[in-house]
Design an enzyme around this catalytic site. Sequence first.
Site, PDB file in Angstrom:
ATOM      1  N   CYS A 158      45.205  47.263  41.917  1.00 40.57           N
ATOM      2  CA  CYS A 158      45.276  45.979  41.217  1.00 40.57           C
ATOM      3  C   CYS A 158      44.373  44.882  41.762  1.00 40.57           C
ATOM      4  O   CYS A 158      43.567  44.298  41.022  1.00 40.57           O
ATOM      5  CB  CYS A 158      46.721  45.487  41.176  1.00 40.57           C
ATOM      6  SG  CYS A 158      47.484  45.246  42.792  1.00 40.57           S
TER       7      CYS A 158
ATOM      8  N   HIS B 159      44.979  49.192  35.866  1.00 39.04           N
ATOM      9  CA  HIS B 159      44.469  50.505  36.302  1.00 39.04           C
ATOM     10  C   HIS B 159      45.461  51.558  35.859  1.00 39.04           C
ATOM     11  O   HIS B 159      46.412  51.264  35.130  1.00 39.04           O
ATOM     12  CB  HIS B 159      44.254  50.558  37.823  1.00 39.04           C
ATOM     13  CG  HIS B 159      45.463  50.173  38.621  1.00 39.04           C
ATOM     14  ND1 HIS B 159      46.538  51.013  38.804  1.00 39.04           N
ATOM     15  CD2 HIS B 159      45.792  49.028  39.265  1.00 39.04           C
ATOM     16  CE1 HIS B 159      47.460  50.406  39.528  1.00 39.04           C
ATOM     17  NE2 HIS B 159      47.026  49.190  39.816  1.00 39.04           N
TER      18      HIS B 159
ATOM     19  N   GLU C 235      50.775  46.506  34.556  1.00 36.68           N
ATOM     20  CA  GLU C 235      50.368  47.097  35.826  1.00 36.68           C
ATOM     21  C   GLU C 235      50.626  48.591  35.837  1.00 36.68           C
ATOM     22  O   GLU C 235      51.630  49.063  35.300  1.00 36.68           O
ATOM     23  CB  GLU C 235      51.137  46.439  36.988  1.00 36.68           C
ATOM     24  CG  GLU C 235      50.926  44.935  37.088  1.00 36.68           C
ATOM     25  CD  GLU C 235      51.715  44.321  38.231  1.00 36.68           C
ATOM     26  OE1 GLU C 235      51.677  44.879  39.343  1.00 36.68           O
ATOM     27  OE2 GLU C 235      52.367  43.289  38.020  1.00 36.68           O
ATOM     28  N   ASP C 236      49.705  49.337  36.418  1.00 34.37           N
ATOM     29  CA  ASP C 236      49.933  50.729  36.784  1.00 34.37           C
ATOM     30  C   ASP C 236      50.284  51.642  35.613  1.00 34.37           C
ATOM     31  O   ASP C 236      51.220  52.448  35.705  1.00 34.37           O
ATOM     32  CB  ASP C 236      51.058  50.811  37.831  1.00 34.37           C
ATOM     33  CG  ASP C 236      50.746  50.091  39.121  1.00 34.37           C
ATOM     34  OD1 ASP C 236      49.942  49.151  39.091  1.00 34.37           O
ATOM     35  OD2 ASP C 236      51.324  50.451  40.159  1.00 34.37           O
TER      36      ASP C 236
END
Length: 632
Positions: free
Chosen positions: A80, A255, A41-42
């Site tokens: 997300c 992302h 994530e991220d």
Amino acid sequence: MLEKSMNLVRRTGLSAAALFLTALSPSGAAERPNILWLSAEDISPNFGCYGDPHAITPQVDALADEGMRFSHAFTSAGVCAPCRSSIITGMYQNAIGTHHMRCNATMPDWLKPFPLYLREAGYYCTNNSKTDYQFRKPSAATIWNESSSKADWKNRPDGSPFFAVYNFNGCHETGIESKEKYENVSAVLKDSERQDADKLTTLPPYYPDTPVVREDWKRNYELITALDHWVGEHIQKLKDSGLYEDTIIMFWSDHGVGLPRAKRWLYDSGTRIPLVVRIPEKFRVGEQGTPGSVNDALINSTDFGPTVMNLAGLPTPAHMHGQAILGEGLPAAREYVYGARDRMDERYDIIRAVRDKRYRYIRNFEATKPYYQYMNTPEKGATMREIRRLQKTGQLPEAAALFTAAHKPAEELYDLQTDPHEIHNLAEDPKFRAIKARMLEALTAWQRKIGDMGLIPESELERLVKTRGSTYEVLSREAEVLEEMTRAAVLASTGPEAFPELIQLVDSSNPTVRYWVSTGIGNFATEAGKAEQQILGKAVEDEVPAVKIAAARALCRSGKPETGLPVLIDELSSDNQWARLEAAIVLDELDETARPALPALQAALKNQPNKYIVRVANKAVNDLLGTQAVVE
């Protein structure tokens, strides 16, 4: 044998499961690859294999050395949940109604998440354990053989190939924002794997170069190194089980980095991701997966599901927007990738983007809104607080100050070759007129093709889905409907010179068009004349909440709050939860004009169907009372 079976499917319409039955040898022992997804994530591509000089990522780098690295992989959104809904369905989120952050769309019965096709074909499918699909049905329990923190490919029946997903959440923006989480996640690091914030040379120019910001940037690197440890553990688990050469591994992020002007945004900083794939030699097709290779094809995250299906020998369903990027019989390479931004948490901002290998074009459909609208979650971050602090004192560097502007340009165009951080907007440069026209044409064609429903107010989506059966069916796919909506939305940000054209649309049978007419007048309300005022007087009585709210906003902004405020106050208690949010946002943006609504806003702090209404009402109340807004 498999190719013959696939041809049979095309001719006869056999199911995916039947395809595999025909592809198996008489003993049923045909070898199919296991497929492992390691998702994060991220994070942006801050890895050694992507050339980052500060990255300490030996495990992912080794995976790239043994496999292939994709240099132009992008997500369909900068956040997300919309992205993950598009990944699991292979369809763009703004085409199926999952485009708003933390929405709960109703899917049509025919739309099957891609793991269901794999399960029909005999794959054991597990998810550990993030979902965030933004729809109620089918449930995670239906999509997967198991979806939980205990889900594991080791639980599969003997002889079954597996598709397994594991998600690492330590890199989430909360890992940067929260000192406690950062320390817990990075506890696995050795001293030699720590970063010196003062020596990092990769800080983007759209951030102020201060110790506070550098600390966040350092945390990002160290959290990625912790992720790298996790990747190594999963690889070792495969090796220990003797399955490393039987398993295709895909490593990716949902992302870009969880910092301002990255996460939630459609620039490269928010949508460009790492994608590394290792394919054991026996499963390679042609040059695919050659150790140490780099693939520069344009990839969108909607392609992930079709790719897994193709690697497993399954055809891509015709309704999917994604396309396979690995395996047999690949389609022509993409010329463009696309992205969409809609409601991020409690604030709306409709933005669309298209990118080729060199240029990115962005269309801001709500250009009168600032870049950095106040949103609780990002406001908690140290970098965002530092930007706010320096903005007040006028000390932001030029590149950072660009994104604190009160309004955005309607169009943005960037040359990624000469301007990788997307700072210099070329949209008004005559030398790039042809490029801008080409990119706009591509973007518009995409919106029409997929049936982009992002221009429809969320309250209207909720109202219509009750009669249409699914969110997907809310929007007619007829070209003229989309064209009229797009035309109205573009005019709404053009300026008072567009009033005559807007007025021509006022009697449209499409409520969304009427919404944009009132919104456009409200955007430039001080220029509204008698004709526009008459339109607002009629629109404020419209049966559709979104139209009434937009008209009430325009009346308040044009000096008639005595007419507009009662409508907004009434909609704060609407049966439609998104109408409540839309009304609260308008009242918050009206500042002192909204003071008569203070009691209603205070009442809206309790007993709401979603937390976003409370967040916006809380911000408005605190601004009116002159107190500090409470950030959850």
